[in-house]
Design a protein around this motif. Structure first.
Motif, PDB file in Angstrom:
ATOM      1  N   VAL A   1       6.469  12.228  -6.954  1.00 23.79           N
ATOM      2  CA  VAL A   1       6.675  11.161  -7.947  1.00 23.79           C
ATOM      3  C   VAL A   1       5.462  10.236  -7.989  1.00 23.79           C
ATOM      4  CG1 VAL A   1       8.059   9.111  -8.477  1.00 23.79           C
ATOM      5  CG2 VAL A   1       9.189  11.254  -7.869  1.00 23.79           C
ATOM      6  N   MET A   2       4.941   9.854  -6.820  1.00 28.23           N
ATOM      7  CA  MET A   2       3.763   8.977  -6.782  1.00 28.23           C
ATOM      8  C   MET A   2       2.550   9.667  -7.424  1.00 28.23           C
ATOM      9  SD  MET A   2       4.407   5.985  -5.580  1.00 28.23           S
ATOM     10  CE  MET A   2       6.051   5.987  -6.245  1.00 28.23           C
ATOM     11  N   ALA A   3       2.341  10.943  -7.119  1.00 32.78           N
ATOM     12  CA  ALA A   3       1.215  11.683  -7.704  1.00 32.78           C
ATOM     13  C   ALA A   3       1.335  11.735  -9.223  1.00 32.78           C
ATOM     14  CB  ALA A   3       1.146  13.095  -7.127  1.00 32.78           C
ATOM     15  N   TYR A   4       2.538  11.966  -9.713  1.00 28.16           N
ATOM     16  CA  TYR A   4       2.761  12.004 -11.165  1.00 28.16           C
ATOM     17  C   TYR A   4       2.374  10.667 -11.794  1.00 28.16           C
ATOM     18  CZ  TYR A   4       5.151  12.915 -15.612  1.00 28.16           C
ATOM     19  OH  TYR A   4       5.440  13.089 -16.950  1.00 28.16           O
TER      20      TYR A   4
ATOM     21  N   ALA B   1      -4.578  10.554   0.430  1.00 22.90           N
ATOM     22  CA  ALA B   1      -3.510  10.361   1.419  1.00 22.90           C
ATOM     23  C   ALA B   1      -2.716   9.117   1.043  1.00 22.90           C
ATOM     24  CB  ALA B   1      -4.098  10.202   2.809  1.00 22.90           C
ATOM     25  N   ILE B   2      -1.426   9.322   0.856  1.00 26.76           N
ATOM     26  CA  ILE B   2      -0.528   8.205   0.566  1.00 26.76           C
ATOM     27  C   ILE B   2      -0.032   7.668   1.906  1.00 26.76           C
ATOM     28  CG2 ILE B   2       1.563   7.470  -0.645  1.00 26.76           C
ATOM     29  CD1 ILE B   2       1.271  10.041  -2.364  1.00 26.76           C
ATOM     30  N   ASP B   3      -0.078   6.365   2.065  1.00 27.97           N
ATOM     31  CA  ASP B   3       0.356   5.698   3.293  1.00 27.97           C
ATOM     32  C   ASP B   3       1.683   6.293   3.766  1.00 27.97           C
ATOM     33  OD1 ASP B   3       1.771   3.763   4.963  1.00 27.97           O
ATOM     34  OD2 ASP B   3       0.202   2.343   4.423  1.00 27.97           O
ATOM     35  N   ARG B   4       1.686   6.834   4.989  1.00 28.53           N
ATOM     36  CA  ARG B   4       2.863   7.548   5.499  1.00 28.53           C
ATOM     37  C   ARG B   4       4.052   6.626   5.747  1.00 28.53           C
ATOM     38  NH1 ARG B   4       0.353  10.954  10.193  1.00 28.53           N
ATOM     39  NH2 ARG B   4       2.290  12.128  10.141  1.00 28.53           N
ATOM     40  N   VAL B   5       3.800   5.390   6.159  1.00 30.38           N
ATOM     41  CA  VAL B   5       4.893   4.426   6.357  1.00 30.38           C
ATOM     42  C   VAL B   5       5.515   4.091   4.998  1.00 30.38           C
ATOM     43  CG1 VAL B   5       5.448   2.087   7.105  1.00 30.38           C
ATOM     44  CG2 VAL B   5       3.906   3.503   8.483  1.00 30.38           C
ATOM     45  N   PHE B   6       4.667   3.880   3.999  1.00 30.85           N
ATOM     46  CA  PHE B   6       5.143   3.620   2.640  1.00 30.85           C
ATOM     47  C   PHE B   6       6.045   4.759   2.161  1.00 30.85           C
ATOM     48  CE2 PHE B   6       4.511   4.536  -1.885  1.00 30.85           C
ATOM     49  CZ  PHE B   6       4.893   3.348  -2.477  1.00 30.85           C
ATOM     50  N   VAL B   7       5.601   5.995   2.350  1.00 23.00           N
ATOM     51  CA  VAL B   7       6.368   7.164   1.900  1.00 23.00           C
ATOM     52  C   VAL B   7       7.717   7.231   2.602  1.00 23.00           C
ATOM     53  CG1 VAL B   7       6.449   9.692   1.860  1.00 23.00           C
ATOM     54  CG2 VAL B   7       4.355   8.511   1.189  1.00 23.00           C
ATOM     55  N   SER B   8       7.738   7.020   3.918  1.00 17.58           N
ATOM     56  CA  SER B   8       9.014   7.101   4.644  1.00 17.58           C
ATOM     57  C   SER B   8       9.956   5.960   4.266  1.00 17.58           C
ATOM     58  CB  SER B   8       8.792   7.158   6.154  1.00 17.58           C
ATOM     59  OG  SER B   8       8.222   5.966   6.618  1.00 17.58           O
ATOM     60  N   GLN B   9       9.411   4.760   4.042  1.00  9.87           N
ATOM     61  CA  GLN B   9      10.262   3.648   3.615  1.00  9.87           C
ATOM     62  C   GLN B   9      10.808   3.881   2.209  1.00  9.87           C
ATOM     63  OE1 GLN B   9       7.622   0.290   4.144  1.00  9.87           O
ATOM     64  NE2 GLN B   9       8.307  -0.049   6.252  1.00  9.87           N
ATOM     65  N   PHE B  10       9.986   4.440   1.340  1.00 15.28           N
ATOM     66  CA  PHE B  10      10.430   4.756  -0.019  1.00 15.28           C
ATOM     67  C   PHE B  10      11.517   5.836   0.037  1.00 15.28           C
ATOM     68  CE2 PHE B  10       9.235   4.434  -4.575  1.00 15.28           C
ATOM     69  CZ  PHE B  10      10.092   5.409  -5.072  1.00 15.28           C
TER      70      PHE B  10
ATOM     71  N   GLU C   1      -4.218   0.242  -4.091  1.00 16.25           N
ATOM     72  CA  GLU C   1      -3.097  -0.322  -3.337  1.00 16.25           C
ATOM     73  C   GLU C   1      -1.860  -0.178  -4.203  1.00 16.25           C
ATOM     74  OE1 GLU C   1      -2.852  -1.802  -0.223  1.00 16.25           O
ATOM     75  OE2 GLU C   1      -4.925  -1.242   0.166  1.00 16.25           O
ATOM     76  N   LEU C   2      -0.791   0.337  -3.626  1.00 20.26           N
ATOM     77  CA  LEU C   2       0.453   0.555  -4.350  1.00 20.26           C
ATOM     78  C   LEU C   2       1.428  -0.565  -4.025  1.00 20.26           C
ATOM     79  CD1 LEU C   2       0.949   4.321  -3.426  1.00 20.26           C
ATOM     80  CD2 LEU C   2      -0.290   3.385  -5.380  1.00 20.26           C
ATOM     81  N   SER C   3       2.087  -1.068  -5.049  1.00 24.25           N
ATOM     82  CA  SER C   3       3.123  -2.070  -4.866  1.00 24.25           C
ATOM     83  C   SER C   3       4.318  -1.636  -5.703  1.00 24.25           C
ATOM     84  CB  SER C   3       2.630  -3.440  -5.312  1.00 24.25           C
ATOM     85  OG  SER C   3       3.646  -4.397  -5.151  1.00 24.25           O
TER      86      SER C   3
ATOM     87  N   ALA D   1      -1.147   1.885   0.763  1.00 20.26           N
ATOM     88  CA  ALA D   1      -2.458   2.245   0.221  1.00 20.26           C
ATOM     89  C   ALA D   1      -2.530   3.732  -0.048  1.00 20.26           C
ATOM     90  CB  ALA D   1      -3.551   1.853   1.204  1.00 20.26           C
ATOM     91  N   ILE D   2      -3.475   4.086  -0.884  1.00 17.63           N
ATOM     92  CA  ILE D   2      -3.809   5.480  -1.112  1.00 17.63           C
ATOM     93  C   ILE D   2      -5.309   5.596  -0.856  1.00 17.63           C
ATOM     94  CG2 ILE D   2      -3.965   5.107  -3.585  1.00 17.63           C
ATOM     95  CD1 ILE D   2      -3.032   8.046  -3.835  1.00 17.63           C
ATOM     96  N   VAL D   3      -5.681   6.518   0.036  1.00 14.73           N
ATOM     97  CA  VAL D   3      -7.058   6.612   0.499  1.00 14.73           C
ATOM     98  C   VAL D   3      -7.585   8.020   0.246  1.00 14.73           C
ATOM     99  CG1 VAL D   3      -8.571   6.428   2.526  1.00 14.73           C
ATOM    100  CG2 VAL D   3      -6.595   4.902   2.301  1.00 14.73           C
ATOM    101  N   ARG D   4      -8.806   8.085  -0.282  1.00 14.67           N
ATOM    102  CA  ARG D   4      -9.426   9.389  -0.529  1.00 14.67           C
ATOM    103  C   ARG D   4     -10.154   9.863   0.731  1.00 14.67           C
ATOM    104  NH1 ARG D   4     -13.373  11.590  -5.349  1.00 14.67           N
ATOM    105  NH2 ARG D   4     -13.432  13.716  -4.536  1.00 14.67           N
TER     106      ARG D   4
END
Length: 179
Positions: free
Chosen positions: A44-47, A132-141, A159-161, A172-175
């Motif tokens: 969903v975030m990638a889309y 790379a999407i922040d792994r803590v963000f992904v698990s909380q989402f 930065e994703l909010s 965050a999303i980091v290349r």
């Protein structure tokens, strides 16, 4: 008896100031029983992060030769091949030959993926974008994931909010370079 896909209806108010994209997205997404909640969140975030005219999800595991997410022009030609998770080198090689741009969005450890792909034969590997999407963000989402949901997604300087009715998440999303 075989398990069936779970359908998610997701509404996103997207404000991506990095790319100048401001849209309201209405998505119906099938989650295969073998797909983790974290993978679905990354998809969903990638889309949303790649949203452009001509974007579409693949038909799923029934069509393994297609990208997870594709962006096509009006003629149907592939413009962007988007993968999620930890794709194999052979898949990225094929993607890079088939599309002018390849992006990978991972919700896993990017260092492990880079190490696994190092030295593998990947056409134009230096051009493949690994995000790379922040792994803590992904698990909380993923913990907030429900079959019908709506949220606002703001993107500023990668930065994703995300704002839900019941609170907010940031990440965050980091290349990461493949080579």
């Amino acid at each position: 008896m075989a398990l069936t896909a779970t359908i998610y209806t997701i509404q996103i108010d997207l404000a991506d100031s990095d790319r100048g994209v401001y849209e309201s997205l209405d998505l119906r997404i099938a989650r295969h029983p073998s797909e983790s909640e974290e993978y679905l969140v990354a998809r969903v975030m990638a889309y949303a992060l790649e949203y452009a005219e001509g974007i579409e999800f693949s038909r799923g595991i029934s069509d393994p030769d297609e990208p997870t997410i594709a962006i096509r022009d009006l003629t149907g030609a592939l413009k962007v091949w988007i993968e999620i998770g930890s794709p194999e080198a052979a898949r990225l090689h094929k993607a890079s030959k088939a599309s002018p741009r390849v992006a990978v969005y991972t919700h896993k450890d990017p260092a492990q993926l880079v190490a696994r792909l190092a030295g593998e034969r990947i056409h134009r590997a230096e051009d493949v974008e690994l995000w790379a999407i922040d792994r803590v963000f992904v698990s909380q989402f993923a913990a907030r994931l429900v079959r019908r949901m709506s949220f606002s997604l703001a993107v500023v300087d990668r930065e994703l909010s995300v704002s839900f009715d019941s609170g907010a998440l940031t990440g965050a999303i980091v290349r990461h370079p493949l080579r």
